[in-house]
Scaffold this motif. Structure first.
Motif, PDB file in Angstrom:
ATOM      1  N   GLY A 179      88.312  16.100  61.711  1.00  0.00           N
ATOM      2  CA  GLY A 179      87.537  15.115  62.474  1.00  0.00           C
ATOM      3  C   GLY A 179      86.362  14.592  61.679  1.00  0.00           C
ATOM      4  O   GLY A 179      86.055  13.395  61.695  1.00  0.00           O
ATOM      5  N   ALA A 239      91.272  17.974  65.259  1.00  0.00           N
ATOM      6  CA  ALA A 239      89.996  17.601  64.638  1.00  0.00           C
ATOM      7  C   ALA A 239      89.356  18.780  63.906  1.00  0.00           C
ATOM      8  O   ALA A 239      88.534  18.586  63.010  1.00  0.00           O
ATOM      9  N   LEU A 298      94.588  10.821  66.824  1.00  0.00           N
ATOM     10  CA  LEU A 298      93.254  10.596  66.264  1.00  0.00           C
ATOM     11  C   LEU A 298      93.192   9.307  65.452  1.00  0.00           C
ATOM     12  O   LEU A 298      92.188   8.608  65.456  1.00  0.00           O
TER      13      LEU A 298
END
Length: 171
Positions: free
Chosen positions: A24, A4, A57
């Motif tokens: 991120g 991130a 993610l």
């Protein structure tokens, strides 16, 4: 550094760099960035297919027929393609992936990135990263096509696969 926190170039609709952002934040705010998609095939022409880990993610636990990922800030698509292919396949000494084409992926829900599509032949024994890849195999292309409706695929990889199929049919 966590994924991130990786710094990405933010680009406009013409793929020109207009800023930088941590990964991120780029994902959370829907900032357009750059990605590479590499179709890896073995000596028999089978396609490397894998299922992403649940901790990814983006698109956790989905299947993909490409290796790849984001292009880091200041990195070229070509450099990112080789780095990502070697990282995800768990090999060193791959030939430079061959660039095929680029397209702008947008899912209509705020996720958008320039996507450079490559291919590479991998004759090396693969050892994918356990933190990225939950399952993998080299599958014949006809089997991949049969699985398109059975498995849940990453949407950007599916878009790249459809474009690659069209690209090859024009060749």
């Amino acid at each position: 550094m966590s994924a991130a926190d990786e710094i990405l170039d933010i680009v406009d609709e013409n793929d020109r760099v207009i800023g930088q952002s941590p990964r991120g934040e780029a994902y959370a705010r829907g900032l357009r960035h750059r990605c590479v998609f590499i179709q890896a095939r073995d000596a028999e022409g089978r396609i490397f297919v894998h299922r992403r880990t649940p901790t990814k993610l983006v698109f956790p636990s989905l299947y993909d027929m490409f290796v790849g990922g984001v292009v880091g800030a200041g990195e070229t698509y070509d450099t990112a393609a080789l780095r990502e292919a070697e990282e995800e396949l768990g090999v060193t000494g791959l030939p430079l992936p061959q660039y095929l084409f680029k397209f702008l992926y947008a899912n209509g829900a705020g996720q958008t990135w320039w996507s450079a599509v490559y291919e590479v032949r991998c004759d090396l024994p693969v050892q994918p990263q356990v933190e990225e890849v939950a399952w993998h195999d080299f599958l014949p292309e006809d089997e991949v096509r049969r699985r398109l409706n059975d498995w849940e695929w990453v949407p950007d990889g599916l878009a790249a696969f459809e474009r690659l199929t069209a690209f090859r049919s024009m060749g």
